[in-house]
Design a protein around this motif. Structure first.
Motif, PDB file in Angstrom:
ATOM      1  N   ALA A 280       0.832  -1.208   0.000  1.00  0.00           N
ATOM      2  CA  ALA A 280       0.000   0.000   0.000  1.00  0.00           C
ATOM      3  C   ALA A 280       0.863   1.254   0.000  1.00  0.00           C
ATOM      4  CB  ALA A 280      -0.923  -0.010   1.221  1.00  0.00           C
ATOM      5  N   ASP A 281       1.930   1.245   0.803  1.00  0.00           N
ATOM      6  CA  ASP A 281       2.843   2.396   0.838  1.00  0.00           C
ATOM      7  C   ASP A 281       3.476   2.636  -0.529  1.00  0.00           C
ATOM      8  OD1 ASP A 281       2.351   2.899   3.454  1.00  0.00           O
ATOM      9  OD2 ASP A 281       4.256   2.167   4.219  1.00  0.00           O
ATOM     10  N   LEU A 282       3.949   1.570  -1.163  1.00  0.00           N
ATOM     11  CA  LEU A 282       4.621   1.703  -2.456  1.00  0.00           C
ATOM     12  C   LEU A 282       3.686   2.311  -3.502  1.00  0.00           C
ATOM     13  CD1 LEU A 282       6.993  -0.843  -4.114  1.00  0.00           C
ATOM     14  CD2 LEU A 282       5.212   0.233  -5.465  1.00  0.00           C
ATOM     15  N   LEU A 283       2.468   1.778  -3.600  1.00  0.00           N
ATOM     16  CA  LEU A 283       1.531   2.261  -4.619  1.00  0.00           C
ATOM     17  C   LEU A 283       1.067   3.682  -4.314  1.00  0.00           C
ATOM     18  CD1 LEU A 283      -0.640  -0.934  -5.217  1.00  0.00           C
ATOM     19  CD2 LEU A 283       1.146   0.009  -6.693  1.00  0.00           C
ATOM     20  N   THR A 284       0.931   3.995  -3.025  1.00  0.00           N
ATOM     21  CA  THR A 284       0.452   5.335  -2.661  1.00  0.00           C
ATOM     22  C   THR A 284       1.443   6.414  -3.072  1.00  0.00           C
ATOM     23  OG1 THR A 284      -0.745   4.408  -0.780  1.00  0.00           O
ATOM     24  CG2 THR A 284      -0.334   6.780  -0.762  1.00  0.00           C
ATOM     25  N   GLY A 343      -9.744   3.821   3.329  1.00  0.00           N
ATOM     26  CA  GLY A 343     -10.435   5.106   3.262  1.00  0.00           C
ATOM     27  C   GLY A 343      -9.480   6.260   3.004  1.00  0.00           C
ATOM     28  N   GLY A 344      -8.325   6.221   3.664  1.00  0.00           N
ATOM     29  CA  GLY A 344      -7.328   7.268   3.431  1.00  0.00           C
ATOM     30  C   GLY A 344      -6.840   7.283   1.997  1.00  0.00           C
ATOM     31  N   LEU A 345      -6.567   6.100   1.452  1.00  0.00           N
ATOM     32  CA  LEU A 345      -6.083   6.024   0.073  1.00  0.00           C
ATOM     33  C   LEU A 345      -7.155   6.458  -0.919  1.00  0.00           C
ATOM     34  CD1 LEU A 345      -4.009   2.708   0.119  1.00  0.00           C
ATOM     35  CD2 LEU A 345      -3.279   5.042   0.588  1.00  0.00           C
ATOM     36  N   ALA A 346      -8.408   6.107  -0.636  1.00  0.00           N
ATOM     37  CA  ALA A 346      -9.488   6.540  -1.522  1.00  0.00           C
ATOM     38  C   ALA A 346      -9.616   8.064  -1.520  1.00  0.00           C
ATOM     39  CB  ALA A 346     -10.808   5.896  -1.085  1.00  0.00           C
ATOM     40  N   ALA A 347      -9.435   8.685  -0.348  1.00  0.00           N
ATOM     41  CA  ALA A 347      -9.495  10.151  -0.272  1.00  0.00           C
ATOM     42  C   ALA A 347      -8.375  10.780  -1.101  1.00  0.00           C
ATOM     43  CB  ALA A 347      -9.390  10.603   1.185  1.00  0.00           C
ATOM     44  N   GLY A 375      -3.967  15.569   1.993  1.00  0.00           N
ATOM     45  CA  GLY A 375      -3.203  15.475   3.231  1.00  0.00           C
ATOM     46  C   GLY A 375      -3.917  14.652   4.287  1.00  0.00           C
ATOM     47  N   PHE A 376      -5.233  14.849   4.442  1.00  0.00           N
ATOM     48  CA  PHE A 376      -6.004  14.044   5.392  1.00  0.00           C
ATOM     49  C   PHE A 376      -5.844  12.557   5.095  1.00  0.00           C
ATOM     50  CE2 PHE A 376      -9.155  17.712   6.155  1.00  0.00           C
ATOM     51  CZ  PHE A 376      -8.500  18.087   7.320  1.00  0.00           C
ATOM     52  N   GLY A 377      -6.040  12.199   3.835  1.00  0.00           N
ATOM     53  CA  GLY A 377      -5.985  10.789   3.456  1.00  0.00           C
ATOM     54  C   GLY A 377      -4.600  10.196   3.602  1.00  0.00           C
ATOM     55  N   ALA A 378      -3.582  10.926   3.132  1.00  0.00           N
ATOM     56  CA  ALA A 378      -2.210  10.410   3.187  1.00  0.00           C
ATOM     57  C   ALA A 378      -1.729  10.269   4.624  1.00  0.00           C
ATOM     58  CB  ALA A 378      -1.279  11.322   2.400  1.00  0.00           C
ATOM     59  N   GLY A 379      -2.022  11.244   5.478  1.00  0.00           N
ATOM     60  CA  GLY A 379      -1.604  11.168   6.877  1.00  0.00           C
ATOM     61  C   GLY A 379      -2.210   9.974   7.586  1.00  0.00           C
ATOM     62  N   LEU A 491      -6.722   4.687  -6.226  1.00  0.00           N
ATOM     63  CA  LEU A 491      -7.983   3.984  -6.018  1.00  0.00           C
ATOM     64  C   LEU A 491      -7.770   2.472  -6.087  1.00  0.00           C
ATOM     65  CD1 LEU A 491     -10.378   6.306  -8.068  1.00  0.00           C
ATOM     66  CD2 LEU A 491     -10.143   6.150  -5.575  1.00  0.00           C
ATOM     67  N   GLY A 492      -6.880   2.025  -6.970  1.00  0.00           N
ATOM     68  CA  GLY A 492      -6.528   0.609  -7.002  1.00  0.00           C
ATOM     69  C   GLY A 492      -5.854   0.168  -5.718  1.00  0.00           C
ATOM     70  N   ALA A 493      -4.962   1.025  -5.175  1.00  0.00           N
ATOM     71  CA  ALA A 493      -4.292   0.711  -3.912  1.00  0.00           C
ATOM     72  C   ALA A 493      -5.295   0.626  -2.763  1.00  0.00           C
ATOM     73  CB  ALA A 493      -3.234   1.771  -3.612  1.00  0.00           C
ATOM     74  N   SER A 494      -6.327   1.452  -2.804  1.00  0.00           N
ATOM     75  CA  SER A 494      -7.362   1.416  -1.772  1.00  0.00           C
ATOM     76  C   SER A 494      -8.081   0.069  -1.761  1.00  0.00           C
ATOM     77  CB  SER A 494      -8.364   2.552  -2.005  1.00  0.00           C
ATOM     78  OG  SER A 494      -9.458   2.465  -1.114  1.00  0.00           O
ATOM     79  N   LEU A 495      -8.456  -0.419  -2.939  1.00  0.00           N
ATOM     80  CA  LEU A 495      -9.122  -1.725  -3.026  1.00  0.00           C
ATOM     81  C   LEU A 495      -8.197  -2.847  -2.554  1.00  0.00           C
ATOM     82  CD1 LEU A 495     -10.904  -1.309  -6.493  1.00  0.00           C
ATOM     83  CD2 LEU A 495     -11.950  -1.194  -4.219  1.00  0.00           C
TER      84      LEU A 495
END
Length: 521
Positions: A280-284, A343-347, A375-379, A491-495
């Motif tokens: 998740a970190d890598l894709l984000t 949820g953070g990644l989707a934001a 920023g909200f989502g990434a944090g 969005l793919g990383a969120s799923l």
């Protein structure tokens, strides 16, 4: 006499000193955060002074990430062996010295070299800080707070960097932005030497140099192949680099599985939570980095903001990350780990998606709102994944595990700048020569947006205006496309996070069963 084990060091550390030690570690995180963000602000000034080509500009942006990604696992494992405090303080001194050399680079080639060596020093910092947190805080709720403060500090560094950097760029030369590392480094070393407890793996085994070489060659060669392939298509050097990189990484993995004391214990990846958080970190960061790298250029050279104004304009992203980073652990416990991360990644993905609406004349409310949500989502996502990674490994392997987390981050940054950067520059180079503009001037302008600004200023009135307008509009078009690709990745990383982090909890893990043989014992 053998040093105290990490657990012993932690249990003898008084409670107030534990949090003071965390404050010192926060300085290291601020150092890295500041260094990562000031480069983007300095790019327009670098372009004017050092005259890098578009390819050199990309190398200046991502060579630090290439090198640091190649060395993080090795350095994290080295810290487990020689002591994380020792590695952190040594790396901090080297980081400060190389920042001075970077500030006074006299050519694009020299800048690339110093940034690469800065990556070597930088590889010692982040894994050491996270590993020390893992060994300072055994209680899961305390650790979540500590990791939240650590993540908030990283975000604060990205906030302080542009503002302070913008102020310096308006009053001094571009190299001054790299010198702001020095006072932070000085405090870190002087105070950290007195306050930080030492911790290490009490039975680490030898540091395997062939594994060090294989991991570095493998990662750097693969990233080089992706970068050059994305920019110029399949060539013989790209194919050779890809083969060499994949072969080296395969050999690395096979060697770790055979060694009694591996550089990286591959059993860590058997944990679904650990693997899911790392991926998740890598894709984000892959989806984010392309936009972040080019956003400062958009604000300054398309929307004509001063460097200080550009720094202030980027502030909402960092402020949002600070706020959610501090409360991320509580949010994950009240909802769920996978809900918080997904949820953070989707934001972040939705915020990036809104950037496909950007125009050269776009007002700040749209951009500022998008950056705040981002920023909200990434944090939220980054802080929870860091906590998951730390809580799913034995403390003796905290350095190596933290290094894997940071490798994913840096590898994602390098790949993001390479892939999404290639998208932006590919579109940018395609703009047609405006009427009345000499072909040679248009060719020069296609090297980079900074070159376009300089070339346009050298042309007589209408021709210069037409060239600059064409360059700005095409650059914005590339930025929109890059943001769209980044949104799809997020969005793919969120799923993926929703699937891989199912049933994951934040909490203490049991200590390793002493009857179970571990590598190196």
């Amino acid at each position: 006499m053998r040093d105290a084990s990490p657990g012993q060091a932690d249990r003898t550390q008084p409670q107030p000193l534990r949090w003071l030690a965390l404050a010192v570690l926060v300085l290291a995180v601020l150092l890295v955060g500041i260094d990562a963000t000031v480069l983007g602000l300095a790019v327009p000034f670098l372009s004017e002074d050092l005259r890098p080509s578009s390819t050199q500009l990309l190398w200046i942006g991502d060579v630090y990430s290439f090198v640091i990604a190649g060395l993080l696992v090795s350095m994290g494992s080295l810290g487990d062996r020689i002591g994380r405090k020792k590695l952190l303080l040594t790396g901090s001194v080297a980081f400060g010295a190389l920042s001075v050399l970077t500030a006074y680079a006299h050519s694009a080639e020299a800048m690339i070299v110093w940034r690469a060596l800065l990556g070597v020093a930088g590889a010692t910092l982040m894994p050491s800080t996270l590993a020390l947190i893992r060994n300072l805080f055994h209680d899961s709720r305390e650790r979540s707070v500590a990791v939240g403060i650590w993540g908030a500090a990283a975000a604060a560094g990205t906030a302080v960097g542009p503002v302070v950097g913008g102020f310096l760029l308006e009053h001094f030369w571009w190299g001054s932005v790299f010198l702001i590392n020095l006072p932070v480094m000085a405090v870190l070393v002087l105070v950290g030497a007195k306050l930080l407890p030492e911790s290490r793996n009490p039975a680490p085994g030898p540091w395997d140099l062939p594994s060090v070489g294989l991991s570095m060659v493998g990662i750097i060669a693969v990233v080089y192949a992706v970068k050059e392939g994305a920019a110029y298509g399949l060539r013989w050097d790209v194919a050779v680099a890809a083969v060499v990189g994949l072969t080296a990484l395969t050999w690395f993995v096979r060697r770790q599985l055979r060694l009694p004391a591996p550089l990286l214990d591959m059993r860590l990846f058997a944990s679904r939570g650990f693997s899911g958080a790392v991926l998740a970190d890598l894709l984000t960061i892959l989806g984010l980095s392309g936009l972040v790298f080019f956003l400062s250029q958009f604000l300054q050279m398309v929307q004509s903001r001063t460097p200080f104004e550009a720094g202030l304009a980027e502030l909402p992203a960092a402020l949002g990350a600070v706020v959610t980073g501090l409360f991320a652990g509580a949010i994950a416990r009240r909802t769920s780990v996978r809900g918080a991360v997904a949820g953070g990644l989707a934001a972040v993905g939705l915020a990036l998606g809104s950037c496909v609406l950007l125009q050269p004349s776009t007002g700040y409310p749209l951009l500022g709102s998008a950056l705040l949500v981002l920023g909200f989502g990434a944090g939220l996502a980054f802080t929870v994944t860091a906590d998951v990674i730390l809580s799913t490994v034995p403390k003796e392997q905290a350095g190596a595990a933290s290094a894997v987390s940071e490798t994913a981050y840096e590898l994602g940054a390098a790949l993001g700048i390479a892939l999404l950067g290639s998208v932006v520059t590919g579109v940018y180079r395609s703009f047609d020569t405006p009427p009345g503009v000499p072909g040679g001037a248009a060719d020069n302008a296609r090297h980079s947006l900074g070159e376009a600004v300089e070339t346009a200023h050298a042309l007589p009135g209408p021709a210069g205006e037409r060239l600059l307008t064409a360059a700005q509009e095409t650059f914005t078009e590339g930025l929109r496309l890059g943001a769209g690709v980044g949104a799809a990745v997020l969005l793919g990383a969120s799923l993926l996070a929703w699937h891989l982090l199912k049933d994951q909890r934040l909490g203490d893990i049991p200590e390793e069963d002493p009857s179970t043989p571990a590598p190196g014992r």
